[in-house]
Design a protein around this motif. Structure first.
Motif, PDB file in Angstrom:
ATOM      1  N   ALA A 115       0.839  -1.202   0.000  1.00  0.00           N
ATOM      2  CA  ALA A 115       0.000   0.000   0.000  1.00  0.00           C
ATOM      3  C   ALA A 115       0.874   1.252   0.000  1.00  0.00           C
ATOM      4  N   ALA A 116       1.954   1.228   0.782  1.00  0.00           N
ATOM      5  CA  ALA A 116       2.871   2.372   0.817  1.00  0.00           C
ATOM      6  C   ALA A 116       3.555   2.548  -0.534  1.00  0.00           C
ATOM      7  N   ALA A 117       4.006   1.467  -1.138  1.00  0.00           N
ATOM      8  CA  ALA A 117       4.660   1.555  -2.448  1.00  0.00           C
ATOM      9  C   ALA A 117       3.689   2.102  -3.486  1.00  0.00           C
ATOM     10  N   HIS A 118       2.454   1.647  -3.441  1.00  0.00           N
ATOM     11  CA  HIS A 118       1.412   2.115  -4.363  1.00  0.00           C
ATOM     12  C   HIS A 118       1.232   3.632  -4.228  1.00  0.00           C
ATOM     13  N   ALA A 119       1.136   4.089  -2.996  1.00  0.00           N
ATOM     14  CA  ALA A 119       0.943   5.522  -2.755  1.00  0.00           C
ATOM     15  C   ALA A 119       2.169   6.331  -3.176  1.00  0.00           C
ATOM     16  N   TYR A 120       3.357   5.886  -2.808  1.00  0.00           N
ATOM     17  CA  TYR A 120       4.571   6.622  -3.168  1.00  0.00           C
ATOM     18  C   TYR A 120       4.775   6.666  -4.678  1.00  0.00           C
ATOM     19  N   ALA A 121       4.359   5.615  -5.395  1.00  0.00           N
ATOM     20  CA  ALA A 121       4.486   5.603  -6.856  1.00  0.00           C
ATOM     21  C   ALA A 121       3.424   6.473  -7.524  1.00  0.00           C
ATOM     22  N   GLY A 122       2.404   6.877  -6.768  1.00  0.00           N
ATOM     23  CA  GLY A 122       1.354   7.719  -7.318  1.00  0.00           C
ATOM     24  C   GLY A 122       0.389   6.978  -8.221  1.00  0.00           C
ATOM     25  N   LEU A 123       0.186   5.685  -7.939  1.00  0.00           N
ATOM     26  CA  LEU A 123      -0.751   4.906  -8.742  1.00  0.00           C
ATOM     27  C   LEU A 123      -2.184   5.255  -8.380  1.00  0.00           C
ATOM     28  N   GLY A 124      -3.112   4.884  -9.251  1.00  0.00           N
ATOM     29  CA  GLY A 124      -4.526   5.193  -9.054  1.00  0.00           C
ATOM     30  C   GLY A 124      -5.270   4.134  -8.258  1.00  0.00           C
ATOM     31  N   ARG A 125      -6.448   3.836  -8.701  1.00  0.00           N
ATOM     32  CA  ARG A 125      -7.409   2.959  -8.021  1.00  0.00           C
ATOM     33  C   ARG A 125      -6.845   1.558  -7.770  1.00  0.00           C
ATOM     34  N   ILE A 126      -7.341   0.939  -6.696  1.00  0.00           N
ATOM     35  CA  ILE A 126      -7.036  -0.455  -6.362  1.00  0.00           C
ATOM     36  C   ILE A 126      -8.352  -1.219  -6.304  1.00  0.00           C
ATOM     37  N   VAL A 127      -8.367  -2.412  -6.911  1.00  0.00           N
ATOM     38  CA  VAL A 127      -9.517  -3.310  -6.830  1.00  0.00           C
ATOM     39  C   VAL A 127      -8.983  -4.674  -6.428  1.00  0.00           C
ATOM     40  N   TYR A 128      -9.563  -5.252  -5.363  1.00  0.00           N
ATOM     41  CA  TYR A 128      -9.074  -6.553  -4.907  1.00  0.00           C
ATOM     42  C   TYR A 128     -10.200  -7.563  -4.776  1.00  0.00           C
ATOM     43  N   ALA A 129      -9.813  -8.844  -4.957  1.00  0.00           N
ATOM     44  CA  ALA A 129     -10.778  -9.939  -4.875  1.00  0.00           C
ATOM     45  C   ALA A 129     -11.068 -10.323  -3.433  1.00  0.00           C
ATOM     46  N   SER A 130     -10.042 -10.337  -2.575  1.00  0.00           N
ATOM     47  CA  SER A 130     -10.228 -10.709  -1.172  1.00  0.00           C
ATOM     48  C   SER A 130      -9.511  -9.699  -0.283  1.00  0.00           C
ATOM     49  N   SER A 131     -10.051  -9.515   0.913  1.00  0.00           N
ATOM     50  CA  SER A 131      -9.521  -8.493   1.818  1.00  0.00           C
ATOM     51  C   SER A 131      -8.487  -9.059   2.787  1.00  0.00           C
ATOM     52  N   GLY A 157     -13.390  -3.558  -3.053  1.00  0.00           N
ATOM     53  CA  GLY A 157     -13.222  -4.973  -2.768  1.00  0.00           C
ATOM     54  C   GLY A 157     -13.794  -5.271  -1.405  1.00  0.00           C
ATOM     55  N   PRO A 158     -13.967  -6.496  -1.068  1.00  0.00           N
ATOM     56  CA  PRO A 158     -13.689  -7.691  -1.868  1.00  0.00           C
ATOM     57  C   PRO A 158     -14.773  -7.947  -2.916  1.00  0.00           C
ATOM     58  N   SER A 159     -14.487  -8.919  -3.781  1.00  0.00           N
ATOM     59  CA  SER A 159     -15.397  -9.303  -4.848  1.00  0.00           C
ATOM     60  C   SER A 159     -16.065 -10.628  -4.482  1.00  0.00           C
ATOM     61  N   LEU A 160     -17.361 -10.567  -4.183  1.00  0.00           N
ATOM     62  CA  LEU A 160     -18.073 -11.777  -3.789  1.00  0.00           C
ATOM     63  C   LEU A 160     -17.996 -12.820  -4.900  1.00  0.00           C
ATOM     64  N   GLY A 161     -17.668 -14.022  -4.532  1.00  0.00           N
ATOM     65  CA  GLY A 161     -17.489 -15.109  -5.485  1.00  0.00           C
ATOM     66  C   GLY A 161     -16.019 -15.334  -5.773  1.00  0.00           C
ATOM     67  N   LEU A 162     -15.344 -14.302  -6.230  1.00  0.00           N
ATOM     68  CA  LEU A 162     -13.907 -14.457  -6.472  1.00  0.00           C
ATOM     69  C   LEU A 162     -13.142 -14.593  -5.162  1.00  0.00           C
ATOM     70  N   ASP A 163     -13.646 -13.968  -4.099  1.00  0.00           N
ATOM     71  CA  ASP A 163     -12.988 -14.134  -2.802  1.00  0.00           C
ATOM     72  C   ASP A 163     -12.989 -15.604  -2.380  1.00  0.00           C
ATOM     73  N   GLU A 164     -14.025 -16.336  -2.727  1.00  0.00           N
ATOM     74  CA  GLU A 164     -14.083 -17.769  -2.413  1.00  0.00           C
ATOM     75  C   GLU A 164     -13.039 -18.557  -3.199  1.00  0.00           C
ATOM     76  N   GLU A 165     -12.791 -18.154  -4.438  1.00  0.00           N
ATOM     77  CA  GLU A 165     -11.735 -18.813  -5.224  1.00  0.00           C
ATOM     78  C   GLU A 165     -10.372 -18.573  -4.588  1.00  0.00           C
ATOM     79  N   VAL A 166     -10.156 -17.358  -4.110  1.00  0.00           N
ATOM     80  CA  VAL A 166      -8.896 -17.038  -3.442  1.00  0.00           C
ATOM     81  C   VAL A 166      -8.781 -17.847  -2.153  1.00  0.00           C
TER      82      VAL A 166
END
Length: 171
Positions: A90-106, A140-149
């Motif tokens: 999360a810190a690397a993402h912020a320092y790099a200045g990246l945009g949105r995050i979408v995740y399958a499982s929390s 996130g999370p994404s219901l259904g895909l979280d179960e696959e994870v």
């Protein structure tokens, strides 16, 4: 909100997580998508196979983006991932200045699963992304895909327990 197109990218992340597991790494995978919806880079966890604890796919993609994209391009990206970023990522993402995050499982789900499976927790407190990196749009999370994870983590837990049992028998 997670859209149908988001689901397609998340499915690729789960495939990458499966590849990581089959290679001997923890099951995590991520893709970085540009503003036009094109996957510009993808990666999977390689912390075991390359013996480097920083080789989380989210961290690797943030590092790549910082070196290869302009600040404007980075801000317009979306990083899709099988599991919510750890604090390092999360810190690397912020320092790099990246945009949105979408995740399958929390991270909360991962903590619960590891407890259920009798696996040790990691050395870092699993904080939600926005407790580490402020102002990033996160879905996130994404219901259904979280179960696959979950199934991938369960399989990893089963393999870990089997390996530990075999090691005890050998001694």
């Amino acid at each position: 909100m997670i859209s149908d197109s988001d689901i397609n990218y998340l499915r690729r992340c789960v495939e990458l997580a499966r590849e990581a597991l089959e290679a001997g790494d923890a099951p995590f995978g991520s893709v970085l998508v540009d503003a036009a919806g094109k996957i510009i880079k993808e990666d999977r966890n390689r912390t075991v196979t390359e013996a480097d604890f920083t080789l989380h796919p989210e961290f690797t993609l943030a590092n790549w983006a910082q070196k290869n994209l302009t600040p404007t391009e980075r801000a317009a990206t979306t990083l899709y991932t099988s599991g919510e970023h750890c604090p390092m990522c999360a810190a690397a993402h912020a320092y790099a200045g990246l945009g949105r995050i979408v995740y399958a499982s929390s991270s909360a789900q991962l903590v619960q699963w590891r407890t259920e499976l009798g696996l040790k927790s990691g050395p870092v407190i699993p904080l939600p992304i926005n407790q580490v990196a402020h102002g990033i749009s996160v879905d996130g999370p994404s219901l259904g895909l979280d179960e696959e994870v979950y199934k991938l983590h369960r399989l990893r837990g089963d393999r870990t327990k089997l390996r530990d049992e075999l090691e005890r028998e050998i001694k």
